[in-house]
Every structure is written in structure tokens, then in C-alpha cells.
Scaffold this motif. Sequence first.
Motif, short mmCIF file in Angstrom:
data_model
loop_
_atom_site.label_atom_id
_atom_site.label_comp_id
_atom_site.label_asym_id
_atom_site.label_seq_id
_atom_site.Cartn_x
_atom_site.Cartn_y
_atom_site.Cartn_z
N LEU A 25 14.29 -1.58 4.52
CA LEU A 25 15.26 -2.31 3.71
C LEU A 25 16.55 -1.53 3.48
O LEU A 25 17.59 -2.11 3.20
N SER A 26 16.48 -0.21 3.59
CA SER A 26 17.70 0.60 3.45
C SER A 26 18.60 0.48 4.68
O SER A 26 19.78 0.84 4.62
N GLY A 27 18.02 -0.01 5.78
CA GLY A 27 18.78 -0.10 7.03
C GLY A 27 18.70 1.14 7.88
O GLY A 27 19.33 1.21 8.94
N ALA A 28 17.88 2.12 7.46
CA ALA A 28 17.80 3.37 8.22
C ALA A 28 17.25 3.17 9.63
O ALA A 28 17.59 3.93 10.55
N SER B 239 0.88 -1.17 0.00
CA SER B 239 0.00 0.00 0.00
C SER B 239 0.91 1.22 0.00
O SER B 239 2.09 1.11 0.36
N PRO B 240 0.41 2.39 -0.38
CA PRO B 240 1.30 3.56 -0.45
C PRO B 240 2.03 3.85 0.86
O PRO B 240 3.24 4.09 0.87
N GLY B 241 1.31 3.78 1.97
CA GLY B 241 1.95 4.03 3.26
C GLY B 241 2.99 2.98 3.59
O GLY B 241 4.09 3.29 4.07
N ALA B 242 2.65 1.73 3.34
CA ALA B 242 3.56 0.63 3.66
C ALA B 242 4.80 0.65 2.76
O ALA B 242 5.89 0.27 3.19
N GLU B 243 4.64 1.08 1.50
CA GLU B 243 5.80 1.16 0.61
C GLU B 243 6.80 2.20 1.10
O GLU B 243 8.02 2.02 0.96
N ALA B 244 6.31 3.28 1.69
CA ALA B 244 7.21 4.30 2.25
C ALA B 244 8.01 3.71 3.41
O ALA B 244 9.22 3.95 3.54
N ILE B 245 7.34 2.91 4.23
CA ILE B 245 8.02 2.28 5.36
C ILE B 245 9.00 1.22 4.86
O ILE B 245 10.08 1.02 5.45
N PHE C 146 7.36 -2.54 10.92
CA PHE C 146 6.73 -3.61 10.15
C PHE C 146 5.25 -3.71 10.49
O PHE C 146 4.40 -3.92 9.61
N ALA C 147 4.94 -3.61 11.76
CA ALA C 147 3.55 -3.71 12.21
C ALA C 147 2.71 -2.57 11.63
O ALA C 147 1.57 -2.79 11.19
N ALA C 148 3.25 -1.37 11.63
CA ALA C 148 2.51 -0.24 11.07
C ALA C 148 2.26 -0.44 9.58
O ALA C 148 1.15 -0.19 9.08
N ALA C 149 3.29 -0.91 8.87
CA ALA C 149 3.14 -1.17 7.44
C ALA C 149 2.10 -2.27 7.21
O ALA C 149 1.25 -2.17 6.31
N ARG C 150 2.15 -3.33 8.03
CA ARG C 150 1.22 -4.45 7.85
C ARG C 150 -0.22 -4.02 8.11
O ARG C 150 -1.15 -4.41 7.39
N SER C 151 -0.43 -3.24 9.15
CA SER C 151 -1.79 -2.79 9.46
C SER C 151 -2.39 -2.01 8.30
O SER C 151 -3.54 -2.23 7.91
N ASP C 152 -1.60 -1.10 7.73
CA ASP C 152 -2.08 -0.32 6.59
C ASP C 152 -2.35 -1.22 5.39
O ASP C 152 -3.37 -1.09 4.71
N HIS C 153 -1.45 -2.16 5.16
CA HIS C 153 -1.57 -3.09 4.03
C HIS C 153 -2.83 -3.94 4.17
O HIS C 153 -3.60 -4.12 3.20
#
Length: 219
Positions: A55-58, A44-50, A71-78
Motif C-alpha cells: 500500500l505504500s507503493g514500495a 496475519s503478522p507476516g501478511a501485515e508486513a507485506i 499479494f499471493a505470499a500474504a494471502r497464503s500466510d493469512h
Amino acid sequence: MQRGLFITFEGGEGAGKSSQIRILADTLRARGYDVLVTREPGGSPGAEAIRHVLLSGAAEPFGPAMEAILFAAARSDHVEQVIRPALESGTMVLCDRFMDSSRVYQGVTGGLDPAFMAALERVTVNEMIPNLTLILDIDPVEGLDRANARRGEGQADRYEKETLDIHRRRRDAFRDIARSDPERCKVIDASESEEEVAATVAGHVADLLEQYEMVAAEE
């Protein structure tokens, strides 16, 4: 309208998940099903930003707990923006990684407390449990060789660059998940040819579709 099926693909680096998802999607579409292919982190757009942050390691300097929360925030949006609406509309959803990757990557090799991980999963998955999880199992040495060949001159991501011992522990953790939930999880030897793996995937999915179509016929 009958709810769609939710099928997830799991496994270590270089196991061939993306290729097998593409083959299965083509097969299902040829049978007349609507199919959504998605991935985690992302989808999802929000999850892709996360996803980029992860993956960059930031996020790595902040520790595994912070990564798990992201990961949890991305999954919830997804789940709420993409997966749940698609399934409710009757679409077959194929997802590259889902909750089992968090159990393995952040829980087992990240060393996070199981109660903390279970609480995050309960809230973010929100009862969206896969109908079928296909775990592509491969020796980490072979998997990393494949990942390196695929990446070429590109830089290894946050998880590909970790030690061989960590990759081996992840393989064992995925196998443990399959042993604890054999009805949902099927382990597939990913060292075989792409065609052989695809045939095994198709066999497991055929069993699920048979049940699905029987329910549809009775309604």
C-alpha cells in the motif's frame, strides 16, 4: 464441530466495506456466533508486513507481477495461519477483500496473464473459497469522494491514487465476476444509506445462515 462460514466483502475504493463488516459482525455476535474480522492484504503478522510494502507503493516500481506475487505470499500466510484454523473451529470469518481483488486489481487492470493469476490463486487460496462474496458496487466518482473524505489530509494509498478510468474498469471487472459466479457473489448498491446497505447485506447472509443452521440441526 461444524465448520464456520467464510464471507468476503469486495468492491472499489470508498464502497463502505469496513463499516458493513463491522455491522454484520455485531449482528452475528448478537446471535451467539463467534466472529473473526480480518482483511487483505494483511490479517496475519507476516501478511501485515507485506501490506505496508504494497500500500505504500514500495513494490510498484517492480511491476504488477511482483505485486501479485507479494499479494499471493500474504494471502497464503493469512489463509493457513488465520482463516483456515478459525473456520475449522466453527468461527464465522468476515474478510475485507480476498481473491477477487487480486483478480481485478492485478489481473484485469494490472494486465497480467490469466493463466499466471489462476496458478497463483490455486496455490495461495488452497481450496479456501468463500461461502459468500458481497460486492459493494458504487460509481467510482462517489467512491473516491468518500475515500478522500475519510482520509482527510492523509496521503492516498497505492490504489486510491490511480486514474478514474482504472477505477471504472475495476468496477466493471467486479461486476463480471459476479455475473460469472452468481451463486457465490451478490452485488449490492453501495450508494444507498449505510442502513439500507446493511439491511441488504443481512438479507443475503440470512439466506446463507438458514442453510447453515439446517445442516447443523441434521447433524
